[in-house]
Design a protein around this motif. Structure first.
Motif, PDB file in Angstrom:
ATOM      1  N   TYR B  20      13.459  -2.529   9.245  1.00  0.00           N
ATOM      2  CA  TYR B  20      12.305  -2.277   8.384  1.00  0.00           C
ATOM      3  C   TYR B  20      12.405  -2.986   7.046  1.00  0.00           C
ATOM      4  O   TYR B  20      11.412  -3.463   6.509  1.00  0.00           O
ATOM      5  CB  TYR B  20      12.124  -0.763   8.176  1.00  0.00           C
ATOM      6  CG  TYR B  20      10.698  -0.419   7.956  1.00  0.00           C
ATOM      7  CD1 TYR B  20      10.253  -0.014   6.713  1.00  0.00           C
ATOM      8  CD2 TYR B  20       9.781  -0.571   8.984  1.00  0.00           C
ATOM      9  CE1 TYR B  20       8.924   0.272   6.505  1.00  0.00           C
ATOM     10  CE2 TYR B  20       8.455  -0.292   8.776  1.00  0.00           C
ATOM     11  CZ  TYR B  20       8.031   0.130   7.542  1.00  0.00           C
ATOM     12  OH  TYR B  20       6.721   0.392   7.330  1.00  0.00           O
ATOM     13  N   THR B  21      13.596  -3.083   6.549  1.00  0.00           N
ATOM     14  CA  THR B  21      13.781  -3.773   5.280  1.00  0.00           C
ATOM     15  C   THR B  21      13.428  -5.250   5.409  1.00  0.00           C
ATOM     16  O   THR B  21      12.730  -5.822   4.575  1.00  0.00           O
ATOM     17  CB  THR B  21      15.243  -3.632   4.805  1.00  0.00           C
ATOM     18  OG1 THR B  21      15.598  -2.272   4.908  1.00  0.00           O
ATOM     19  CG2 THR B  21      15.381  -4.088   3.369  1.00  0.00           C
ATOM     20  N   ARG B  23      11.341  -6.404   7.366  1.00  0.00           N
ATOM     21  CA  ARG B  23       9.894  -6.534   7.440  1.00  0.00           C
ATOM     22  C   ARG B  23       9.267  -6.500   6.049  1.00  0.00           C
ATOM     23  O   ARG B  23       8.269  -7.154   5.800  1.00  0.00           O
ATOM     24  CB  ARG B  23       9.302  -5.433   8.318  1.00  0.00           C
ATOM     25  CG  ARG B  23       9.637  -5.631   9.777  1.00  0.00           C
ATOM     26  CD  ARG B  23       9.395  -4.358  10.536  1.00  0.00           C
ATOM     27  NE  ARG B  23       7.985  -4.064  10.655  1.00  0.00           N
ATOM     28  CZ  ARG B  23       7.485  -2.840  10.646  1.00  0.00           C
ATOM     29  NH1 ARG B  23       8.275  -1.808  10.472  1.00  0.00           N
ATOM     30  NH2 ARG B  23       6.200  -2.655  10.788  1.00  0.00           N
ATOM     31  N   SER B  24       9.858  -5.751   5.155  1.00  0.00           N
ATOM     32  CA  SER B  24       9.313  -5.733   3.802  1.00  0.00           C
ATOM     33  C   SER B  24       9.465  -7.108   3.147  1.00  0.00           C
ATOM     34  O   SER B  24       8.598  -7.560   2.416  1.00  0.00           O
ATOM     35  CB  SER B  24      10.028  -4.670   2.961  1.00  0.00           C
ATOM     36  OG  SER B  24       9.675  -3.397   3.449  1.00  0.00           O
ATOM     37  N   THR B  27       6.836  -9.183   4.423  1.00  0.00           N
ATOM     38  CA  THR B  27       5.562  -8.791   3.852  1.00  0.00           C
ATOM     39  C   THR B  27       5.228  -9.628   2.623  1.00  0.00           C
ATOM     40  O   THR B  27       4.151 -10.193   2.507  1.00  0.00           O
ATOM     41  CB  THR B  27       5.597  -7.308   3.440  1.00  0.00           C
ATOM     42  OG1 THR B  27       5.776  -6.552   4.609  1.00  0.00           O
ATOM     43  CG2 THR B  27       4.297  -6.921   2.768  1.00  0.00           C
ATOM     44  N   CYS B  90       0.134   6.514   8.288  1.00  0.00           N
ATOM     45  CA  CYS B  90       0.392   5.161   8.768  1.00  0.00           C
ATOM     46  C   CYS B  90      -0.967   4.586   9.127  1.00  0.00           C
ATOM     47  O   CYS B  90      -1.730   5.205   9.882  1.00  0.00           O
ATOM     48  CB  CYS B  90       1.321   5.179   9.982  1.00  0.00           C
ATOM     49  SG  CYS B  90       1.697   3.535  10.632  1.00  0.00           S
ATOM     50  N   ARG B 118       2.750   1.875   5.983  1.00  0.00           N
ATOM     51  CA  ARG B 118       3.274   3.241   5.918  1.00  0.00           C
ATOM     52  C   ARG B 118       3.322   3.689   4.472  1.00  0.00           C
ATOM     53  O   ARG B 118       3.608   2.893   3.578  1.00  0.00           O
ATOM     54  CB  ARG B 118       4.670   3.292   6.529  1.00  0.00           C
ATOM     55  CG  ARG B 118       4.676   2.937   8.004  1.00  0.00           C
ATOM     56  CD  ARG B 118       6.070   2.786   8.548  1.00  0.00           C
ATOM     57  NE  ARG B 118       6.801   4.048   8.475  1.00  0.00           N
ATOM     58  CZ  ARG B 118       7.970   4.259   9.094  1.00  0.00           C
ATOM     59  NH1 ARG B 118       8.531   3.307   9.805  1.00  0.00           N
ATOM     60  NH2 ARG B 118       8.564   5.421   8.969  1.00  0.00           N
ATOM     61  N   GLY B 119       3.044   4.955   4.262  1.00  0.00           N
ATOM     62  CA  GLY B 119       3.118   5.421   2.885  1.00  0.00           C
ATOM     63  C   GLY B 119       2.531   6.804   2.719  1.00  0.00           C
ATOM     64  O   GLY B 119       2.308   7.534   3.684  1.00  0.00           O
ATOM     65  N   ASP B 169       4.642  -0.674   1.667  1.00  0.00           N
ATOM     66  CA  ASP B 169       5.446  -0.792   2.892  1.00  0.00           C
ATOM     67  C   ASP B 169       4.535  -1.323   3.992  1.00  0.00           C
ATOM     68  O   ASP B 169       3.895  -0.565   4.707  1.00  0.00           O
ATOM     69  CB  ASP B 169       5.997   0.597   3.239  1.00  0.00           C
ATOM     70  CG  ASP B 169       6.973   0.555   4.393  1.00  0.00           C
ATOM     71  OD1 ASP B 169       7.015  -0.469   5.103  1.00  0.00           O
ATOM     72  OD2 ASP B 169       7.689   1.552   4.583  1.00  0.00           O
TER      73      ASP B 169
END
Lengths: 233, 233
Positions: B20-21, B23-24, B27, B90, B118-119, B169
């Motif tokens: 996931y990191t 992916r950030s 982003t 989400c 997400r958030g 995110d």
């Protein structure tokens, strides 16, 4: 007041538990509309819970009778969670049918058909069911394609992950027709009406590596999946 | 092996927390592609948790800077839950760009752009922000429409419910280009390639109650929102 009872922003109102039983009744009544929308849509959105957080991802799908099949990646979190056992899912399919231009700004909205399916997903493990499921998901994209392509090798077949979800708890929400402006707004100078929206397809582009003499199956040349737009016209 | 690393069924794989990191990072790199897809899409899917179950419903949206605004029904479960305080959400926006016809049956898939956000969602309460948010959601459907319609009455404005979600995110997943068939499959007799998919709009249908002399704004007559299909052509 110009509130539209069928506007998109009332969708979630119907998700309150007290109305849920009613929605199940509506489901049986609207079985044909539901099946036809599920069959028309090229993708769905699958929601699940991961470590306490809601997640929603797109997936391709197919309907076999009263079951929905979802194709997910072999290494996906969804496959992993479903592999651990039954998994609470919510699958939503939304078809956009039009833009609704109302005189009242707050009533500008969309025409749509939306199907919300809640239930418990489980991996398809039986080989025969999985083979039929893969065919169905591929046929869902293009009718006839399962016979116009090479069957999976054992390795490819092992990589296919399908999740089945019963079509038992299903709700259909739609908005159709022109804007419903209030009587006192009808004389305003603003234009009001609907712009229909539909998918447009093709033409098919051959792969750069396709030998020149490969024939295009006719269902590709004339690809079109929507029976008819159900929006306002 | 003919597994496509970018196929739709690998989307969920990227949702595993370990990646996931990364992916950030992706982003920030892809901010322009993300913003352009959020701006192009006419609807999104919002997932939340209700009594322990995942739910996903469609909504209209707009992006203002680094925030996404969701319009939900005033009586909706989503509005109720967001009214109770911050709500884990989400939101996924998916644009379908094409059908990918591979020689290998298991590799038939779609080209798409998908954004997963997400958030924590929260109600927009400040009046000025809410007014700007309503304009943005309406402008998102049709540019210029907020000036070509009647502003909300106080009652209508009170019924508008907007939820803001920070664009912090955010993950973009795409599949583009032709099928990636294995070398040993290239000589097969099957056709392979891509059928592009895009939205087609119009023509605008006037409301039955529209006076005959109301002029159609030009942005309706020539409605088109997709800058360009980013699929294979």
């Amino acid at each position: 007041m110009t509130t539209e009872p069928n506007a998109l922003n009332s969708v979630a109102a119907e998700d309150q538990l007290p109305t849920y039983t009613r929605r199940s009744d509506q489901t049986r009544y609207d079985a044909q509309a539901i099946n036809s929308a599920l069959d028309e849509a090229l993708l769905c959105h699958v929601a699940y819970i991961d470590s306490g957080d809601p997640i929603v991802v797109p997936a391709t799908h197919a309907r076999i009778g009263e079951e929905l099949l979802l194709r997910v990646g072999p290494e996906s979190r969804l496959a992993e969670l479903a592999g651990d056992g039954d998994l609470a899912l919510c699958v939503t399919v939304t078809l956009l049918d039009g833009l609704v231009l109302a005189r009242a700004e707050a009533d500008n909205t969309i025409n749509y058909r939306s199907i919300v399916i809640r239930g418990t997903g489980s991996l398809v493990k039986d080989e025969e069911a999985k083979r039929a499921g893969l065919d169905a998901v591929v046929e869902h994209l293009v009718a006839g394609r399962s016979n116009h392509s090479r069957p999976p090798t054992p390795e490819e077949f092992a990589e296919v992950v399908l999740i089945r979800l019963p079509l038992a708890d299903v709700a259909l929400k739609t908005r159709t027709g022109p804007p419903q402006d209030a009587e006192e707004d009808l004389a305003l100078h603003h234009w009001a009406g609907v712009i229909n929206v539909r998918n447009a397809y093709g033409p098919p582009f051959p792969s750069p590596d396709l030998p020149y003499d490969r024939q295009m199956p006719s269902q590709l040349a004339n690809y079109n999946r929507s029976a008819k737009p159900q929006g306002y016209r």
